[in-house]
Design a protein around this motif. Sequence first.
Motif, mmCIF file in Angstrom:
data_model
loop_
_atom_site.group_PDB
_atom_site.id
_atom_site.type_symbol
_atom_site.label_atom_id
_atom_site.label_comp_id
_atom_site.label_asym_id
_atom_site.label_seq_id
_atom_site.Cartn_x
_atom_site.Cartn_y
_atom_site.Cartn_z
ATOM 1 N N ASP A 43 0.818 -1.217 0.000
ATOM 2 C CA ASP A 43 0.000 0.000 0.000
ATOM 3 C C ASP A 43 0.854 1.271 0.000
ATOM 4 O O ASP A 43 0.499 2.264 0.630
ATOM 5 N N ARG A 44 1.968 1.234 -0.715
ATOM 6 C CA ARG A 44 2.857 2.398 -0.809
ATOM 7 C C ARG A 44 2.627 3.215 -2.070
ATOM 8 O O ARG A 44 3.124 4.323 -2.190
ATOM 9 N N VAL A 45 1.896 2.634 -3.047
ATOM 10 C CA VAL A 45 1.680 3.304 -4.325
ATOM 11 C C VAL A 45 0.231 3.161 -4.765
ATOM 12 O O VAL A 45 -0.486 2.272 -4.310
ATOM 13 N N ASN A 46 -0.156 4.053 -5.661
ATOM 14 C CA ASN A 46 -1.430 3.947 -6.379
ATOM 15 C C ASN A 46 -1.111 3.496 -7.792
ATOM 16 O O ASN A 46 -0.116 3.969 -8.381
ATOM 17 N N ILE A 47 -1.924 2.625 -8.338
ATOM 18 C CA ILE A 47 -1.752 2.228 -9.735
ATOM 19 C C ILE A 47 -2.437 3.292 -10.595
ATOM 20 O O ILE A 47 -3.629 3.561 -10.435
ATOM 21 N N VAL A 48 -1.670 3.899 -11.484
ATOM 22 C CA VAL A 48 -2.188 4.956 -12.355
ATOM 23 C C VAL A 48 -2.597 4.368 -13.702
ATOM 24 O O VAL A 48 -3.607 4.740 -14.278
ATOM 25 N N SER A 49 -1.793 3.421 -14.195
ATOM 26 C CA SER A 49 -2.063 2.789 -15.481
ATOM 27 C C SER A 49 -1.484 1.377 -15.450
ATOM 28 O O SER A 49 -0.556 1.107 -14.687
ATOM 29 N N SER A 50 -2.037 0.495 -16.278
ATOM 30 C CA SER A 50 -1.581 -0.900 -16.280
ATOM 31 C C SER A 50 -1.317 -1.391 -17.694
ATOM 32 O O SER A 50 -1.900 -0.884 -18.662
ATOM 33 N N TYR A 51 -0.466 -2.402 -17.786
ATOM 34 C CA TYR A 51 -0.266 -3.135 -19.031
ATOM 35 C C TYR A 51 -1.442 -4.094 -19.188
ATOM 36 O O TYR A 51 -2.182 -4.349 -18.232
ATOM 37 N N GLU A 52 -1.572 -4.671 -20.369
ATOM 38 C CA GLU A 52 -2.560 -5.739 -20.534
ATOM 39 C C GLU A 52 -2.020 -7.056 -19.993
ATOM 40 O O GLU A 52 -2.776 -7.993 -19.792
ATOM 41 N N THR A 53 -0.736 -7.121 -19.750
ATOM 42 C CA THR A 53 -0.098 -8.347 -19.278
ATOM 43 C C THR A 53 -0.565 -8.702 -17.868
ATOM 44 O O THR A 53 -0.576 -7.861 -16.979
ATOM 45 N N LEU A 54 -0.947 -9.951 -17.693
ATOM 46 C CA LEU A 54 -1.427 -10.445 -16.410
ATOM 47 C C LEU A 54 -0.363 -11.267 -15.704
ATOM 48 O O LEU A 54 0.457 -11.929 -16.349
ATOM 49 N N VAL A 55 -0.407 -11.216 -14.389
ATOM 50 C CA VAL A 55 0.343 -12.176 -13.577
ATOM 51 C C VAL A 55 -0.695 -12.906 -12.735
ATOM 52 O O VAL A 55 -1.707 -12.320 -12.333
ATOM 53 N N ARG A 56 -0.426 -14.181 -12.510
ATOM 54 C CA ARG A 56 -1.393 -15.014 -11.797
ATOM 55 C C ARG A 56 -0.700 -15.872 -10.763
ATOM 56 O O ARG A 56 0.442 -16.282 -10.938
ATOM 57 N N SER A 57 -1.450 -16.133 -9.719
ATOM 58 C CA SER A 57 -1.089 -17.162 -8.753
ATOM 59 C C SER A 57 -2.331 -18.041 -8.652
ATOM 60 O O SER A 57 -3.353 -17.734 -9.266
#
Length: 186
Positions: A43-57
């Motif tokens: 919780d140190r940053v805000n996401i402003v924009s994202s890639y379309e690339t996903l990571v999964r667990s």
Amino acid sequence: MHGTFAAPDACPALVLNADYRPLSYYPLSLWSWQDAIKAVFLDRVNIVSSYETLVRSPTFEMQLPSVVSLKSYVKPTRFPAFTRFNLFLRDRFTCQYCSARLELTFDHVIPRSRGGQTTWENVVTACAPCNLKKGGKMPEHAAMFPMQAPFRPTVGDLHKNGRAFPPNYLHESWQDYLYWDSELEP
């Protein structure tokens, strides 16, 4: 949520200060995808924009952040560290004696053998041939004077120069944040 599965290593995140300015322009303030996700979870940053690339667990799925902003403002330092890279950036990767851009090193304007110190105010970027030609001579004895007097740059000076040497890779989601304070053309 849908997306692609490009290699996460090809997805660094641009890091913005809390005021949405990059922490640094050159080298550009980038975090690896792992550091960006860790900062999101802490919780140190805000996401402003994202890639379309996903990571999964097994229990989680997330688009990789392309731009993040710090939640707490980090006061930038006024003066940069005296490093070879910052010296070259101050001098725009150009020999201060002949304007060459190859075989760069640095030169003490007042030679160390004559009491010159290794400081911003006495060192300039020089190509190897000019450095060898000047040797341990004073500028007036070598008839070699720097095109620009050496000076201690501010971080702003280096940011300004850095904009002339953009990184090889700029994701389109970064464009709005990198040059927002540049002068607009009429």
